[in-house]
Motif scaffolding. Structure first.
Motif, PDB file in Angstrom:
ATOM      1  N   VAL A   4      59.001  -3.547-113.393  1.00  0.00           N
ATOM      2  CA  VAL A   4      60.170  -4.122-114.063  1.00  0.00           C
ATOM      3  C   VAL A   4      60.706  -5.290-113.241  1.00  0.00           C
ATOM      4  N   ILE A  52      57.701   1.693-118.486  1.00  0.00           N
ATOM      5  CA  ILE A  52      58.717   0.660-118.256  1.00  0.00           C
ATOM      6  C   ILE A  52      60.048   1.095-118.864  1.00  0.00           C
ATOM      7  N   LEU A  56      63.576   1.401-116.857  1.00  0.00           N
ATOM      8  CA  LEU A  56      64.816   0.743-117.284  1.00  0.00           C
ATOM      9  C   LEU A  56      65.961   1.750-117.358  1.00  0.00           C
TER      10      LEU A  56
END
Length: 102
Positions: A4, A52, A56
């Motif tokens: 990320v 991902i 997050l």
């Protein structure tokens, strides 16, 4: 998490999105209407999208999309971006990182 961070710093504006998310669409449209050319990562169309998405969430993106990074820094989701826009802070921020030239 490293993925990320790396992806978020590849362009002045990076958006993590899902193709079916209406709020993601709204933020992408807002930024593109300003003339910004963001890197957009559609998590539901990526091989590692689920991983991902989880990263997050760990960063504090809740919901995980849209997640907007400006100048490599996490700005927030739709509410935060719209708040910046309404406070007239978004465009100067975009200019500072070279995402807008006007």
């Amino acid at each position: 998490m490293e993925a990320v961070t790396k992806m978020a710093s590849e362009r002045p504006v990076v958006i993590f999105s899902k193709s079916s998310c209406c709020m993601s669409h709204s933020i992408k449209t807002l930024l593109c209407d300003f003339g910004v050319n963001p890197a957009v990562h559609e998590l539901d169309e990526m091989q590692r999208g689920r991983e991902i998405d989880q990263a997050l969430l760990r960063l504090g993106c809740n919901p995980s999309v849209p997640a907007v990074f400006i100048g490599g820094e996490f700005v927030g989701g739709a509410n935060e971006v719209m708040s910046l826009h309404l406070k007239r802070s978004l465009i100067p921020m975009l200019k500072r990182v070279g995402a807008l030239w006007v």
